[in-house]
Design a protein around this motif. Structure first.
Motif, PDB file in Angstrom:
ATOM      1  N   GLY A 129      24.161  -9.581  97.885  1.00 38.20           N
ATOM      2  CA  GLY A 129      23.089  -8.557  97.792  1.00 38.20           C
ATOM      3  C   GLY A 129      23.677  -7.493  96.901  1.00 38.20           C
ATOM      4  N   LEU A 130      24.777  -7.096  97.185  1.00 41.99           N
ATOM      5  CA  LEU A 130      25.337  -5.639  96.603  1.00 41.99           C
ATOM      6  C   LEU A 130      25.712  -6.047  95.373  1.00 41.99           C
ATOM      7  N   ILE A 131      26.151  -7.292  94.909  1.00 39.49           N
ATOM      8  CA  ILE A 131      26.753  -7.709  93.671  1.00 39.49           C
ATOM      9  C   ILE A 131      25.497  -7.549  92.893  1.00 39.49           C
ATOM     10  N   LEU A 132      24.434  -8.442  93.420  1.00 38.73           N
ATOM     11  CA  LEU A 132      22.925  -8.475  92.674  1.00 38.73           C
ATOM     12  C   LEU A 132      22.511  -7.160  92.437  1.00 38.73           C
ATOM     13  N   TYR A 133      22.639  -6.232  93.460  1.00 43.13           N
ATOM     14  CA  TYR A 133      21.858  -4.834  93.334  1.00 43.13           C
ATOM     15  C   TYR A 133      22.518  -4.139  91.988  1.00 43.13           C
ATOM     16  N   PHE A 134      23.768  -4.579  91.603  1.00 42.49           N
ATOM     17  CA  PHE A 134      24.284  -3.691  90.530  1.00 42.49           C
ATOM     18  C   PHE A 134      24.347  -4.520  89.407  1.00 42.49           C
ATOM     19  N   ILE A 135      23.990  -5.675  89.374  1.00 47.13           N
ATOM     20  CA  ILE A 135      23.884  -6.679  88.153  1.00 47.13           C
ATOM     21  C   ILE A 135      22.446  -6.981  87.634  1.00 47.13           C
ATOM     22  N   SER A 136      21.626  -6.757  88.453  1.00 45.27           N
ATOM     23  CA  SER A 136      20.208  -7.200  88.571  1.00 45.27           C
ATOM     24  C   SER A 136      19.320  -6.084  87.531  1.00 45.27           C
ATOM     25  N   PRO A 137      18.493  -6.565  86.726  1.00 41.86           N
ATOM     26  CA  PRO A 137      17.673  -5.845  86.037  1.00 41.86           C
ATOM     27  C   PRO A 137      16.738  -5.214  87.056  1.00 41.86           C
ATOM     28  N   ASN A 138      16.289  -5.825  88.328  1.00 40.06           N
ATOM     29  CA  ASN A 138      15.513  -5.141  89.267  1.00 40.06           C
ATOM     30  C   ASN A 138      16.214  -4.485  90.358  1.00 40.06           C
ATOM     31  N   GLY A 139      17.560  -4.170  90.055  1.00 45.11           N
ATOM     32  CA  GLY A 139      18.195  -3.531  90.828  1.00 45.11           C
ATOM     33  C   GLY A 139      18.285  -2.086  90.780  1.00 45.11           C
ATOM     34  N   ILE A 140      19.461  -1.268  91.002  1.00 43.53           N
ATOM     35  CA  ILE A 140      19.676  -0.110  90.667  1.00 43.53           C
ATOM     36  C   ILE A 140      19.465   0.543  89.211  1.00 43.53           C
ATOM     37  N   SER A 141      19.742  -0.320  88.170  1.00 47.34           N
ATOM     38  CA  SER A 141      19.439  -0.080  86.917  1.00 47.34           C
ATOM     39  C   SER A 141      17.700   0.142  86.454  1.00 47.34           C
ATOM     40  N   ALA A 142      16.848  -0.476  87.305  1.00 47.34           N
ATOM     41  CA  ALA A 142      15.619  -0.361  87.280  1.00 47.34           C
ATOM     42  C   ALA A 142      15.086   0.942  87.954  1.00 47.34           C
ATOM     43  N   ALA A 143      15.962   1.757  88.602  1.00 41.07           N
ATOM     44  CA  ALA A 143      15.507   2.893  89.289  1.00 41.07           C
ATOM     45  C   ALA A 143      15.159   3.939  88.048  1.00 41.07           C
ATOM     46  N   SER A 144      13.833   4.728  87.980  1.00 42.11           N
ATOM     47  CA  SER A 144      13.634   5.686  87.218  1.00 42.11           C
ATOM     48  C   SER A 144      13.011   6.763  88.154  1.00 42.11           C
TER      49      SER A 144
END
Length: 145
Positions: free
Chosen positions: A59-74
Motif C-alpha cells: 500500500g505504501l508503494i502504491l501510495y507513492f506510485i499511484s496516480p490516485n495517491g500522494i501525487s493526486a493531492a491538490s
C-alpha cells in the motif's frame, strides 16, 4: 508497474481479511473454551501480522506510485470524498490498524499468564481488524462487483 502492484495489493487483501477473521474467530473460541494462548493461536496471530505488514508495504508503494495517491493531492482534494478517502482516510487508518496489530502481537508474546495473551490479542487485533474492515474500499473489490 503500477497495475501489477495494484493487482497484488488487491489479491493479498483477500488473504489478509481471511487471516484476520480466522485469527479473531479462533482466538474467541479459545478465549471462551480453554483460555489458553496456544501455539496455534500464536501461529495464526503471526501469519496475520505478516499479511498485514505485506499489505502495508504494498500500500505504501502504491501510495507513492499511484496516480490516485500522494501525487493526486491538490489544494481542494479534501472537499472530494473519493480523493480524501484514497489519499488520507484509507492509508492512515490501515497504518493505525497495522500498528495496533503489531503492538497486540508483541504484547501477547510477552504475557506470562496465557489467558492474558488471548485477551491482548482480542483487544488489539479486534480494534485493528475493525479499522481494516471499516476502511476497505468495498465498492472496488472485484469479487463483490
Amino acid at each position: 508497474m503500477y497495475e501489477g502492484f495494484k493487482s497484488f495489493h488487491s489479491s493479498i487483501a483477500y488473504l489478509t481479511v481471511l487471516l484476520c477473521v480466522i485469527t479473531m474467530v479462533y482466538t474467541l473460541l479459545s478465549f471462551f473454551t480453554s483460555k489458553i494462548y496456544s501455539p496455534l493461536n500464536k501461529k495464526f496471530a503471526f501469519y496475520t501480522l505478516i499479511a498485514v505488514h505485506l499489505q502495508i508495504l504494498l500500500g505504501l508503494i502504491l501510495y507513492f506510485i499511484s496516480p490516485n495517491g500522494i501525487s493526486a493531492a491538490s489544494s481542494g482534494f479534501m472537499k472530494d470524498a473519493t480523493m480524501r478517502f484514497q489519499i488520507i482516510e484509507h492509508p492512515l487508518t490501515m497504518i493505525i490498524a497495522a500498528v495496533l496489530i503489531t503492538i497486540g502481537y508483541s504484547k501477547s508474546k510477552r504475557q506470562v499468564n496465557e489467558s492474558k495473551g488471548l485477551t491482548t490479542v482480542l483487544i488489539y487485533f479486534g480494534i485493528g481488524v475493525l479499522l481494516i474492515l471499516l476502511r476497505i474500499p468495498w465498492n472496488v473489490w472485484p469479487a463483490l462487483n
